[in-house]
Design a protein around this motif. Sequence first.
Motif, PDB file in Angstrom:
ATOM      1  N   MET A   1      46.749 -34.027  68.410  1.00 50.35           N
ATOM      2  CA  MET A   1      45.365 -34.110  68.866  1.00 50.35           C
ATOM      3  C   MET A   1      45.267 -34.922  70.155  1.00 50.35           C
ATOM      4  SD  MET A   1      43.274 -34.450  65.289  1.00 50.35           S
ATOM      5  CE  MET A   1      41.782 -33.736  65.973  1.00 50.35           C
ATOM      6  N   LEU A   2      46.073 -35.987  70.273  1.00 53.54           N
ATOM      7  CA  LEU A   2      46.120 -36.742  71.524  1.00 53.54           C
ATOM      8  C   LEU A   2      46.557 -35.844  72.674  1.00 53.54           C
ATOM      9  CD1 LEU A   2      46.185 -39.320  73.277  1.00 53.54           C
ATOM     10  CD2 LEU A   2      48.513 -39.720  72.413  1.00 53.54           C
ATOM     11  N   GLN A   3      47.591 -35.080  72.463  1.00 51.94           N
ATOM     12  CA  GLN A   3      48.084 -34.188  73.517  1.00 51.94           C
ATOM     13  C   GLN A   3      47.054 -33.124  73.864  1.00 51.94           C
ATOM     14  OE1 GLN A   3      51.705 -33.116  71.469  1.00 51.94           O
ATOM     15  NE2 GLN A   3      52.964 -34.402  72.810  1.00 51.94           N
ATOM     16  N   GLU A   4      46.368 -32.575  72.865  1.00 48.86           N
ATOM     17  CA  GLU A   4      45.321 -31.589  73.125  1.00 48.86           C
ATOM     18  C   GLU A   4      44.193 -32.199  73.962  1.00 48.86           C
ATOM     19  OE1 GLU A   4      44.956 -28.434  72.489  1.00 48.86           O
ATOM     20  OE2 GLU A   4      46.596 -27.970  71.121  1.00 48.86           O
TER      21      GLU A   4
ATOM     22  N   GLN B   1      45.234 -38.793  65.084  1.00 47.81           N
ATOM     23  CA  GLN B   1      45.278 -38.437  66.502  1.00 47.81           C
ATOM     24  C   GLN B   1      46.688 -38.096  66.973  1.00 47.81           C
ATOM     25  OE1 GLN B   1      44.098 -41.302  65.261  1.00 47.81           O
ATOM     26  NE2 GLN B   1      44.726 -43.093  66.454  1.00 47.81           N
ATOM     27  N   PHE B   2      47.696 -38.473  66.196  1.00 47.11           N
ATOM     28  CA  PHE B   2      49.082 -38.179  66.568  1.00 47.11           C
ATOM     29  C   PHE B   2      49.661 -37.002  65.789  1.00 47.11           C
ATOM     30  CE2 PHE B   2      48.625 -42.927  66.965  1.00 47.11           C
ATOM     31  CZ  PHE B   2      48.353 -42.892  68.323  1.00 47.11           C
TER      32      PHE B   2
ATOM     33  N   LEU C   1      34.754 -43.182  84.947  1.00 47.82           N
ATOM     34  CA  LEU C   1      35.498 -43.133  83.701  1.00 47.82           C
ATOM     35  C   LEU C   1      34.981 -42.001  82.820  1.00 47.82           C
ATOM     36  CD1 LEU C   1      35.621 -46.928  82.709  1.00 47.82           C
ATOM     37  CD2 LEU C   1      37.155 -45.659  84.231  1.00 47.82           C
ATOM     38  N   LEU C   2      35.871 -41.132  82.405  1.00 56.57           N
ATOM     39  CA  LEU C   2      35.555 -40.118  81.406  1.00 56.57           C
ATOM     40  C   LEU C   2      36.172 -40.598  80.099  1.00 56.57           C
ATOM     41  CD1 LEU C   2      34.495 -37.362  80.450  1.00 56.57           C
ATOM     42  CD2 LEU C   2      36.663 -36.366  81.237  1.00 56.57           C
ATOM     43  N   VAL C   3      35.326 -41.090  79.201  1.00 57.04           N
ATOM     44  CA  VAL C   3      35.799 -41.724  77.968  1.00 57.04           C
ATOM     45  C   VAL C   3      35.808 -40.692  76.849  1.00 57.04           C
ATOM     46  CG1 VAL C   3      35.399 -43.572  76.309  1.00 57.04           C
ATOM     47  CG2 VAL C   3      34.842 -43.924  78.737  1.00 57.04           C
ATOM     48  N   LEU C   4      36.989 -40.484  76.269  1.00 58.14           N
ATOM     49  CA  LEU C   4      37.173 -39.473  75.239  1.00 58.14           C
ATOM     50  C   LEU C   4      37.875 -40.093  74.036  1.00 58.14           C
ATOM     51  CD1 LEU C   4      38.598 -36.650  77.542  1.00 58.14           C
ATOM     52  CD2 LEU C   4      36.227 -36.881  76.769  1.00 58.14           C
ATOM     53  N   ALA C   5      37.563 -39.571  72.864  1.00 61.89           N
ATOM     54  CA  ALA C   5      38.321 -39.929  71.666  1.00 61.89           C
ATOM     55  C   ALA C   5      39.546 -39.030  71.578  1.00 61.89           C
ATOM     56  CB  ALA C   5      37.459 -39.762  70.418  1.00 61.89           C
ATOM     57  N   ALA C   6      40.638 -39.578  71.047  1.00 58.84           N
ATOM     58  CA  ALA C   6      41.893 -38.825  70.982  1.00 58.84           C
ATOM     59  C   ALA C   6      41.950 -37.855  69.824  1.00 58.84           C
ATOM     60  CB  ALA C   6      43.065 -39.801  70.869  1.00 58.84           C
ATOM     61  N   ASP C   7      40.944 -37.855  68.944  1.00 55.70           N
ATOM     62  CA  ASP C   7      41.051 -37.085  67.706  1.00 55.70           C
ATOM     63  C   ASP C   7      39.923 -36.076  67.519  1.00 55.70           C
ATOM     64  OD1 ASP C   7      39.043 -38.927  67.346  1.00 55.70           O
ATOM     65  OD2 ASP C   7      39.803 -39.716  65.441  1.00 55.70           O
TER      66      ASP C   7
ATOM     67  N   VAL D   1      52.627 -43.086  71.053  1.00 60.04           N
ATOM     68  CA  VAL D   1      51.880 -42.693  72.246  1.00 60.04           C
ATOM     69  C   VAL D   1      52.826 -42.423  73.407  1.00 60.04           C
ATOM     70  CG1 VAL D   1      50.201 -43.460  73.969  1.00 60.04           C
ATOM     71  CG2 VAL D   1      49.782 -43.892  71.543  1.00 60.04           C
ATOM     72  N   ALA D   2      53.762 -43.333  73.629  1.00 65.95           N
ATOM     73  CA  ALA D   2      54.686 -43.172  74.751  1.00 65.95           C
ATOM     74  C   ALA D   2      55.492 -41.882  74.623  1.00 65.95           C
ATOM     75  CB  ALA D   2      55.622 -44.374  74.832  1.00 65.95           C
TER      76      ALA D   2
END
Length: 470
Positions: free
Chosen positions: A36-39, A26-27, A107-113, A64-65
């Motif tokens: 992928m997190l940023q996308e 995801q990073f 809440l819109l729950v999404l996976a980071a990847d 993440v930060a």
Amino acid sequence: MILPVVLAGGTGSRLWPLSRSLYPKQFLSLTSTSSMLQETIMRLDGLTHENPLIICNEEHRFIVAEQLRQLSLEHSGIILEPVGRNTAPAIALAAIHAIQHQNDPILLVLAADHVIQDNAAFLATIQNALDLAESGKLVTFGIVPNKPETGYGYIKQGSPVSANAFEVSKFVEKPDLETAQKYLDEGTYYWNSGMFIFKASRYIEELKLYRPDILEACINALQNASLDLDFTRLNIDAFTQCADESIDYAVMEKTSDAVVVPLDANWSDVGSWSALWEVDTKDKNENVIHGDVIAIDTHRSYLYSQHRLISAVGLEDVIVVETKDAILVSHKDKVQSVKDVVNTLKSLCRNEYLQHRELYRPWGTSDALSEGGRYHVRKVTVKPGERTATQIHYHRAEHWIVVTGTAKVYCNDSVHLLTENESTYIPVGIPHYLENPGKISLEIIEVRTGAYLKDDDVIRLEQYSHGMSS
């Protein structure tokens, strides 16, 4: 109000050797110049003005930060899990936190990847689900399948509740190929995306009904949490007691308010190298090529070079991935077994499953160049304005040689500047740290000498003002 909740706690072992435990997929920047997190965050542009709430492992907090900072989201909330406990507790943490701070948002729950190639269709589908979420439904997004996929779980639709939504009839596990083809032919089954939308209070109500133990553990973990800038550090004792359970098992398979909204947006969870080949840009021979690669009479392959030249001749349907410390060669049909390589590395206590040769730190990077019995050579890069923690080593001395930039060296009670081609010596047991006061990156060669040279020979006396350690 829509609050995006991004779950960023996976390990992505099937994308080894690019994905490692301490720097998972995801990073990584796999399909664009952004991670992928940023996308995941950028595709929400225009949907909501709320900064996302990120749930991640404590080991990944600085990654993440930094990636949020690159998106100018320094003040987004980040909840740190001391251990992984699956999606039901992670979403419970988000729901409790949201009600405490934002008065019961959706809440819109999404996976980071995940990869979503048709962003307009994705956003339109979310808009279609908003009224259902507002009315108290727990909505999951079902991916409209385009092939008999055995790597995903499925959701069977029930009776329609609106023009674009259905009751959930049942969730089913990953099928064999014959069953997957049957699901595709019936046209009433969707891939389980792991994405959801619902009111925070409704999820807590259903979790209290079906898994009150998970809810209680998460409440205790947050009530006894500590705040560190944008990080919320959960109470480790309370959260460790929480059950490891997915949202599907804990809530969605039990609730009478589960609704599935079909999503047709060229989605992929990029769960393997073959899946990444499918979504990436291909050349005329259907090869995906990244980096320094020469491909001759090679077709339908994924060739990724990070550090060295790859020459591929007469290959078909293969995966070749080269990193600084490992190379993967696999047939596309066998890539699910990459996780067995990772498990083997773990059993052998080899470092390649855990981290890359080049390590990412809040202040820059550290790249291992060479090592022997009593020496270890690294290239250390410190970003402008950053510094390492003040620390002591009890088993090694260090020699620092400046290659590029200016170094401000703090050694015991002395402070001095080093410029290019100058060096200094850090004796055993002396407090020290390194700072880059300049406007360009500082690069040094660090030579460790001694009887014990591993990274855990370190006592940090204090961490600098951003709360980040070396």
